[in-house]
Enzyme design. Structure first.
Site, short mmCIF file in Angstrom:
data_model
loop_
_atom_site.label_atom_id
_atom_site.label_comp_id
_atom_site.label_asym_id
_atom_site.label_seq_id
_atom_site.Cartn_x
_atom_site.Cartn_y
_atom_site.Cartn_z
N ILE A 12 19.28 -10.73 6.40
CA ILE A 12 18.52 -11.09 7.61
C ILE A 12 17.30 -11.92 7.21
O ILE A 12 16.97 -12.93 7.86
CB ILE A 12 18.07 -9.83 8.38
N ALA A 79 11.79 -6.09 3.47
CA ALA A 79 12.23 -5.51 2.19
C ALA A 79 12.47 -4.02 2.37
O ALA A 79 11.63 -3.32 2.94
CB ALA A 79 11.18 -5.75 1.11
N TYR A 149 16.82 7.68 5.69
CA TYR A 149 16.59 6.26 5.99
C TYR A 149 15.98 6.09 7.38
O TYR A 149 14.97 5.41 7.59
CB TYR A 149 17.93 5.50 5.88
N ARG A 216 29.91 0.50 18.21
CA ARG A 216 28.64 0.03 17.68
C ARG A 216 28.18 -1.13 18.55
O ARG A 216 28.98 -1.76 19.25
CB ARG A 216 28.81 -0.49 16.23
N ASP A 276 29.12 9.78 10.55
CA ASP A 276 28.98 8.57 11.36
C ASP A 276 28.66 8.94 12.81
O ASP A 276 29.26 9.88 13.35
CB ASP A 276 30.30 7.77 11.37
N1 NAD Z 1 21.69 -5.12 8.58
C1 NAD Z 1 21.48 -4.30 9.59
O1 NAD Z 1 22.36 -4.04 10.41
C2 NAD Z 1 20.11 -3.68 9.79
C3 NAD Z 1 19.92 -2.81 10.88
C4 NAD Z 1 18.68 -2.23 11.07
C5 NAD Z 1 17.64 -2.53 10.22
N2 NAD Z 1 17.85 -3.35 9.16
C6 NAD Z 1 16.70 -3.62 8.29
O2 NAD Z 1 16.55 -5.03 8.14
C7 NAD Z 1 16.00 -5.33 6.86
C8 NAD Z 1 16.86 -6.35 6.14
O3 NAD Z 1 18.16 -5.78 5.95
P1 NAD Z 1 19.39 -6.63 5.39
O4 NAD Z 1 20.59 -6.14 6.10
O5 NAD Z 1 19.06 -8.07 5.41
O6 NAD Z 1 19.49 -6.07 3.91
P2 NAD Z 1 19.33 -6.82 2.50
O7 NAD Z 1 19.62 -5.78 1.44
O8 NAD Z 1 20.16 -8.05 2.47
O9 NAD Z 1 17.79 -7.20 2.47
C9 NAD Z 1 16.78 -6.39 1.90
C10 NAD Z 1 16.03 -7.25 0.90
O10 NAD Z 1 14.90 -6.52 0.39
C11 NAD Z 1 14.81 -6.78 -1.01
N3 NAD Z 1 14.05 -5.67 -1.60
C12 NAD Z 1 14.44 -4.38 -1.71
N4 NAD Z 1 13.49 -3.66 -2.31
C13 NAD Z 1 12.45 -4.50 -2.56
C14 NAD Z 1 11.17 -4.33 -3.16
N5 NAD Z 1 10.75 -3.15 -3.63
N6 NAD Z 1 10.35 -5.42 -3.26
C15 NAD Z 1 10.75 -6.64 -2.81
N7 NAD Z 1 11.97 -6.84 -2.25
C16 NAD Z 1 12.80 -5.79 -2.13
C17 NAD Z 1 16.25 -6.87 -1.48
O11 NAD Z 1 16.40 -7.53 -2.72
C18 NAD Z 1 16.88 -7.64 -0.31
O12 NAD Z 1 16.83 -9.03 -0.53
C19 NAD Z 1 15.88 -3.99 6.13
O13 NAD Z 1 14.56 -3.51 6.29
C20 NAD Z 1 16.85 -3.10 6.87
O14 NAD Z 1 16.51 -1.74 6.76
C21 NAD Z 1 19.04 -3.93 8.92
#
Ligand code: NAD
Length: 314
Positions: A12, A79, A149, A216, A276
């Site tokens: 994202i 992140a 989480y 979903r 789930d």
């Molecule tokens: N994908 C979904 O459906 C979804 C739904 C709800 C919330 N989210 C939230 O959206 C955000 C992005 O999710 P995503 O799906 O793109 O996941 P993703 O794993 O692709 O992105 C997370 C990024 O954070 C980086 N990261 C992790 N720990 C870190 C640290 N300590 N310091 C710096 N960078 C760090 C990772 O390398 C990664 O690039 C997250 O916070 C996730 O919880 C995602």
């Protein structure tokens, strides 16, 4: 505007970086590459020198120094450790990153004159298991997370509210439904779209967990990043649900993908996954009313974008 995106090399985050560059923002990307990849921001960096990448952990002193040096107006904080299953196995590690890491970002923001933090919260886990008859879920529903989480994301929403009250730091917490789209990692919360797409393209059999009637709310990443950009521009502080409000069953998701792949075979069904939620969908009326945001990408077009991305990767 100068902005900073944590987790900007992730699925994202990197899509948000592309969108912010279209706004002519100067974008600093911070990521420790634990699950993200430089490849995700390669095209942004080659297109524009307004995008700088910093390989840093959000908990490091270098991160504080960077925020203090660069003084972004907005921090988009994405992140995170993103796996619910990992959080159940290792709640302490999850909290160290998703709670304390987030607090680190909030503190760096308050000491460096950042105006607003836009946070990736999780609508899929914030409200717990809600009966189908009470879907889609509105923001007023009490929070009841059933995983470390979800709890960590919820705690950060509380901290955001408190930081706003104590220090005047504005926030928008984006409670996201199941986000899908190009660059998605198959291990993430909505990883099922990427998994099905990859297997269909490879001609491999697809197994659906359980009867496939679980639902979903699949929201496309382009719609999600649009909501982030709009939220950053508003001076109010709120939690926004970001979803389509539509429940799509896993069977229907598979059918939408398979209809766009020549020679796709019907999926088979395996045992249901324990833990789930049975059904989920978010009511995003607040985002519509306050941000003027409505999701625009329908499921057919959205899964088409994932298939196109996966085809060009193979
Ligand atoms: N994908 C979904 O459906 C979804 C739904 C709800 C919330 N989210 C939230 O959206 C955000 C992005 O999710 P995503 O799906 O793109 O996941 P993703 O794993 O692709 O992105 C997370 C990024 O954070 C980086 N990261 C992790 N720990 C870190 C640290 N300590 N310091 C710096 N960078 C760090 C990772 O390398 C990664 O690039 C997250 O916070 C996730 O919880 C995602």
């Amino acid at each position: 505007m100068r902005v900073l995106v944590t987790g900007g090399a992730g699925f994202i985050g990197s899509t948000l970086v592309d969108r912010l560059l279209e706004e002519d923002d100067e974008v600093d990307v911070v990521d420790n590459l634990s699950s993200g990849s430089r490849l995700n921001i390669a095209s942004a960096q080659s297109r524009s020198n307004a995008c700088q990448f910093y390989e840093l952990d959000i908990r490091s002193s270098e991160f504080d120094e960077l925020v203090n040096d660069r003084r972004p107006e907005i921090i988009y904080h994405l992140a995170a450790q993103v796996s619910v299953a990992v959080s159940v196995r290792e709640p302490l590690m999850d909290a160290e990153l998703n709670v304390l890491g987030s607090l680190h970002v909030l503190d760096a923001a308050r000491f460096s004159g950042v105006k607003k933090v836009v946070f990736a919260a999780s609508g899929g886990t914030l409200y717990g298991d809600v009966p189908r008859s009470e879907l889609p879920i509105a923001e007023g529903r009490p929070h009841s997370s059933s995983s470390p989480y979800g709890l960590a994301k919820r705690v950060v929403c509380d901290y955001l509210r408190l930081y706003q009250e104590l220090y005047g730091l504005e926030y928008a917490a984006m409670a996201l439904a199941n986000v899908y789209g190009p660059r998605q990692d198959p291990h993430g919360e909505a990883g099922v779209v990427a998994i099905f797409a990859r297997r269909l393209i490879a001609g491999s059999p697809v197994t659906i967990n359980g009867d496939g009637l679980q639902t979903r709310d699949f929201v496309h990443v382009n719609d999600v990043v649009e909501a982030f950009v709009r939220a950053a521009k508003k001076s109010s502080s709120s939690i926004f649900n970001i979803g389509t409000g539509i429940q799509t069953s896993v069977n229907d998701l598979y059918a939408a993908l398979a209809s766009q792949v020549d020679g796709a075979s019907p999926a088979t069904h395996g045992p249901a996954r324990t833990g789930d939620v049975e059904a989920s969908a978010l009511d995003s009326t607040l985002a519509r009313d306050v941000l003027g945001w409505v999701p625009k990408v329908d499921l057919g077009e959205g899964v088409g974008s994932v298939l196109a991305f996966e085809r060009q990767r193979t």
